[in-house]
Design a protein around this motif. Structure first.
Motif, PDB file in Angstrom:
ATOM      1  N   PHE A  41       7.704  -3.511   7.701  1.00 50.72           N
ATOM      2  CA  PHE A  41       6.820  -4.150   8.349  1.00 50.72           C
ATOM      3  C   PHE A  41       6.224  -5.105   8.636  1.00 50.72           C
ATOM      4  N   TYR A  44       2.936  -8.327   8.190  1.00 50.60           N
ATOM      5  CA  TYR A  44       2.122  -7.821   7.704  1.00 50.60           C
ATOM      6  C   TYR A  44       1.201  -5.975   8.035  1.00 50.60           C
ATOM      7  N   ALA A  45       2.054  -5.366   6.332  1.00 50.50           N
ATOM      8  CA  ALA A  45       1.630  -3.621   6.453  1.00 50.50           C
ATOM      9  C   ALA A  45      -0.216  -3.648   6.390  1.00 50.50           C
ATOM     10  N   GLY A  46      -0.875  -4.411   6.139  1.00 50.37           N
ATOM     11  CA  GLY A  46      -2.643  -4.156   6.443  1.00 50.37           C
ATOM     12  C   GLY A  46      -2.908  -3.590   5.189  1.00 50.37           C
ATOM     13  N   ASP A  47      -3.497  -2.823   5.365  1.00 51.04           N
ATOM     14  CA  ASP A  47      -4.286  -2.397   4.260  1.00 51.04           C
ATOM     15  C   ASP A  47      -3.364  -1.166   3.489  1.00 51.04           C
ATOM     16  N   LYS A  48      -2.367  -0.503   3.858  1.00 52.06           N
ATOM     17  CA  LYS A  48      -1.485  -0.256   3.125  1.00 52.06           C
ATOM     18  C   LYS A  48      -0.151  -0.731   2.015  1.00 52.06           C
ATOM     19  N   HIS A  49      -0.617  -2.262   2.533  1.00 54.34           N
ATOM     20  CA  HIS A  49       0.558  -3.751   1.572  1.00 54.34           C
ATOM     21  C   HIS A  49       0.300  -2.753   0.188  1.00 54.34           C
ATOM     22  N   TYR A 131       6.542 -14.268   2.742  1.00 53.49           N
ATOM     23  CA  TYR A 131       5.062 -13.794   3.614  1.00 53.49           C
ATOM     24  C   TYR A 131       3.737 -15.158   3.077  1.00 53.49           C
TER      25      TYR A 131
END
Length: 159
Positions: A41, A44-49, A131
């Motif tokens: 990913f 940034y996997a966003g809201d699904k992290h 990260y």
């Protein structure tokens, strides 16, 4: 039979470096949530992290058993920040008759902050695939971390 070594410690405490050191000293496979998450990913996997992290951990638990059954030790490099995480891992392996050891990386707040800053500089310079941890994210992870008790840890490593 092979065993599993579970590396416990705060974000940026030196877990991955320690896992690599252990790996070089013995026949072992290192399994890292961050390594898989970053490979799949990016940063940034966003809201699904959190969902993806949980799914990755489940996969790695199962993969670790498969590897251990071949006779190779496994090192899990993902923090085990809460008592619940540590208890789950201990029971997961105990129920499968697999020896497990928790290794805790114990560092001072000053060393932790210095390592965090060094990592962020490397991420900003694009010399590290990791990260970036700003103050807000650092505070979130610091609040989540539950210091392990001596009874939870097999090897206490001063960093």
């Amino acid at each position: 039979m092979a065993k599993v070594i579970l590396i416990c410690g705060k974000l940026c405490s030196g877990k991955s470096t320690y896992a690599e050191q252990l790996c070089s000293e013995s026949k072992a496979a290192v399994l890292s949530v961050d390594e898989i998450m970053l490979a799949l990913f990016g940063l940034y996997a966003g809201d699904k992290h959190d969902e993806y992290t949980d799914r990755t951990k489940k996969y790695l638990y199962d993969k670790s058993v498969e590897i251990i059954e071949t006779g190779i030790d496994v090192i899990l490099d993902w923090g085990f920040w809460t008592r619940g995480d540590r208890a789950f891992a201990k029971e997961f392996y105990l129920s499968r008759n697999i020896e497990s050891e928790f290794h805790y990386i114990d560092i001072s707040d000053e060393i932790w902050r210095a390592r965090l800053n060094k990592r962020n500089e490397a991420v900003s310079a694009k010399t590290a695939n990791a990260y970036y941890v700003d103050d807000k994210l650092a505070a979130k992870f610091h609040a989540i971390f539950e210091m392990p008790g001596k009874e939870e840890i097999d090897v206490w490593v001063k960093g």
